[in-house]
Scaffold this motif. Structure first.
Motif, mmCIF file in Angstrom:
data_model
loop_
_atom_site.group_PDB
_atom_site.id
_atom_site.type_symbol
_atom_site.label_atom_id
_atom_site.label_comp_id
_atom_site.label_asym_id
_atom_site.label_seq_id
_atom_site.Cartn_x
_atom_site.Cartn_y
_atom_site.Cartn_z
ATOM 1 N N ASP A 95 -55.008 -14.793 -16.239
ATOM 2 C CA ASP A 95 -54.445 -13.998 -17.074
ATOM 3 C C ASP A 95 -53.011 -14.442 -17.359
ATOM 4 O O ASP A 95 -52.622 -14.037 -18.434
ATOM 5 C CB ASP A 95 -54.374 -12.488 -16.600
ATOM 6 C CG ASP A 95 -55.762 -11.870 -16.735
ATOM 7 O OD1 ASP A 95 -56.489 -11.973 -17.707
ATOM 8 O OD2 ASP A 95 -55.853 -10.818 -15.802
ATOM 9 N N GLU A 103 -56.834 -12.374 -26.446
ATOM 10 C CA GLU A 103 -57.822 -13.044 -26.158
ATOM 11 C C GLU A 103 -58.812 -13.617 -27.333
ATOM 12 O O GLU A 103 -59.152 -14.596 -27.379
ATOM 13 C CB GLU A 103 -58.685 -12.722 -25.099
ATOM 14 C CG GLU A 103 -57.784 -12.813 -23.532
ATOM 15 C CD GLU A 103 -58.574 -12.169 -22.541
ATOM 16 O OE1 GLU A 103 -59.030 -12.740 -21.537
ATOM 17 O OE2 GLU A 103 -58.641 -10.722 -22.475
ATOM 18 N N ASN A 129 -62.427 -13.849 -17.892
ATOM 19 C CA ASN A 129 -61.584 -14.894 -18.307
ATOM 20 C C ASN A 129 -62.312 -16.172 -18.522
ATOM 21 O O ASN A 129 -61.815 -17.310 -18.208
ATOM 22 C CB ASN A 129 -60.394 -15.074 -17.320
ATOM 23 C CG ASN A 129 -59.398 -13.834 -17.400
ATOM 24 O OD1 ASN A 129 -59.544 -13.019 -18.062
ATOM 25 N ND2 ASN A 129 -58.411 -13.889 -16.616
#
Length: 133
Positions: A95, A103, A129
């Motif tokens: 992050d 994103e 992620n």
């Protein structure tokens, strides 16, 4: 020297060095039901795939700039092209590497051996992620 650079545009965090070195005459074969994971980069070929040496695959924390946009601090570089690769390429990130970037704006940029950049838009798993191509 042939070179492919993998980056995610619009991001930035760590300092890493060499990830994998294959000497001349050596190779690694990834089976079609297997994968190779190198410091957050995963190759999951659709058929058996061999990476032959000499080839150095490294991860750097030094961002690069393309068209006025900066990469994150996670840049992968291959000293020799991975020619004819077919399969999924996944890229994980932290992050704090994307700061305030949305994103959904992330893309993969590949520099081919002729010096041309190509953009690829990922399937994004925001909770984990992971970007997959």
């Amino acid at each position: 020297m042939n070179k492919i650079t993998l980056i995610l545009l619009l991001m930035t965090s760590f300092c890493f060095g060499q990830t994998l070195t294959l000497g001349s005459g050596s190779s690694i074969t990834i089976s079609s039901n297997g994968s190779l994971i190198l410091s957050g980069l995963e190759l999951d070929p659709s058929e058996n795939y061999t990476i032959s040496g000499p080839n150095v695959i490294s991860r750097s924390s030094i961002p690069i700039e393309i068209g006025g946009k900066s990469s994150i601090d996670r840049v992968y570089e291959f000293s020799a092209e991975l020619s004819d690769y077919s399969g999924v390429l996944s890229f994980s990130y932290l992050d704090d590497e994307i700061y305030n970037i949305v994103e959904s704006d992330l893309v993969l940029e590949i520099l081919d051996t002729s010096g041309d950049w190509t953009s690829f838009f990922p399937f994004i798993e925001e909770d984990d992620n992971i970007l997959s191509y």
